[in-house]
Enzyme design. Sequence first.
Site, PDB file in Angstrom:
ATOM      1  N   THR A 191     -51.299   1.769  -9.265  1.00  0.00           N
ATOM      2  CA  THR A 191     -51.800   2.693  -9.720  1.00  0.00           C
ATOM      3  C   THR A 191     -52.885   1.799 -11.234  1.00  0.00           C
ATOM      4  O   THR A 191     -52.420   0.449 -11.095  1.00  0.00           O
ATOM      5  CB  THR A 191     -51.280   3.737 -10.647  1.00  0.00           C
ATOM      6  OG1 THR A 191     -50.432   4.595  -9.559  1.00  0.00           O
ATOM      7  CG2 THR A 191     -51.593   3.957 -12.209  1.00  0.00           C
ATOM      8  N   GLY A 221     -47.889  13.740  -9.669  1.00  0.00           N
ATOM      9  CA  GLY A 221     -47.329  13.089 -10.524  1.00  0.00           C
ATOM     10  C   GLY A 221     -47.764  12.864 -11.764  1.00  0.00           C
ATOM     11  O   GLY A 221     -48.097  13.601 -12.613  1.00  0.00           O
ATOM     12  N   GLY A 243     -45.585   3.683 -12.915  1.00  0.00           N
ATOM     13  CA  GLY A 243     -44.795   3.403 -11.912  1.00  0.00           C
ATOM     14  C   GLY A 243     -44.071   4.701 -11.587  1.00  0.00           C
ATOM     15  O   GLY A 243     -45.227   5.724 -10.646  1.00  0.00           O
TER      16      GLY A 243
HETATM   17  N1  ASP Z   1     -47.621   6.752 -11.212  1.00  0.00           N
HETATM   18  C1  ASP Z   1     -47.814   7.244 -10.537  1.00  0.00           C
HETATM   19  C2  ASP Z   1     -47.157   7.994  -9.708  1.00  0.00           C
HETATM   20  O1  ASP Z   1     -46.041   8.478  -9.690  1.00  0.00           O
HETATM   21  C3  ASP Z   1     -47.315   6.034  -8.954  1.00  0.00           C
HETATM   22  C4  ASP Z   1     -47.796   4.858  -9.686  1.00  0.00           C
HETATM   23  O2  ASP Z   1     -48.716   4.761 -11.127  1.00  0.00           O
HETATM   24  O3  ASP Z   1     -47.359   3.660  -9.092  1.00  0.00           O
HETATM   25  O4  ASP Z   1     -47.721   9.506  -8.907  1.00  0.00           O
END
Ligand code: ASP
Length: 325
Positions: A191, A221, A243
């Site tokens: 991300t 998300g 995350g």
């Molecule tokens: N936060 C993002 C989500 O849950 C994924 C990530 O940041 O790796 O969609």
Amino acid sequence: MRMLLMCLVVLSISTCRVDTDRLEWSLVLHGGAGTIKPENMTPEKEARIRTALQQALDAGQQILSGGGSSLDAVETSIRILEDSPEFNAGKGAVFTAARTNELDASIMDGKSLNAGAVTGVQAIANPISLARSVMDRSPHVMLAGRGAEAFALEQGFDTVGTDYFWTQQRWDQLESRRKAQKATSEDKHGTVGAVALDHDGNLAAGTSTGGMTNKRFGRIGDSPIIGAGTYANNKTCAISATGHGEYFMRLMIAHDISAGIEYGNQSLKASARQVIQGKLTDIGGTGGIIGLDKNGHRVLEFNTMGMYRAWTDSNGDTGILFYDK
Ligand code: ASP
């Protein structure tokens, strides 16, 4: 009278101190957090990620050092990371369990507290720019799926076919996740996000993602949720998170860090540490944040093995790091 004069002197000295503490401009980027280990990295991959982060830094820096706005710097830097297949955003977005790509993004203006977000878009190469248009050109904060794409067409955005988002790496990750029957962002990071302070003292934050590999279609998300994955307020800080989104949504991580400053009188550093190393870790969540306080001082806080991160500021302090603290 003498008393009044003394007060004015004291006041102007303390105001001066605040002003000199403030950086002229400052920019921080992330490219995701997770199990980022040197032994899993090839020199070629490391070089590609570094190059993309450096290009995004350079473009953002050019805007900020030329007196441009933090919103423009955040959007421009994120677009460059979205165009790179190395990150889980735009071109390199991960696949859902239904073998589709559903992209989320958000952006927030710390001066006006205006914000824009899109979720579940499938035909837009740069969702961060669509989020910016939702903020600037609609009366809404968030548009989803087909509605977001109809708005994009009205605004003159080009659309891309599903093949634009197909990359071998993400396809292989989906296959291995399907075998493990899990949705994850823990080992598959990427991300992207940016926070910036501009010459006028305005903060901005933005985040863009493909979400989590093997997520259910329709899953949303934290990244497009204002207060969870993205938050900016000139009075406190600018935050972009990455995350395991479900945890970041439940804790409203980005706003909670701001609230620690606004209501708890904490520094950004203390508030971010408490939220990430305390609250997030306590409920089993993994990830991290990048942040800037209202003076442009940065914080990079995560509870994972690593977080792709990069920064530059008007004092000439600049760097790119991948691994541990
Ligand atoms: N936060 C993002 C989500 O849950 C994924 C990530 O940041 O790796 O969609």
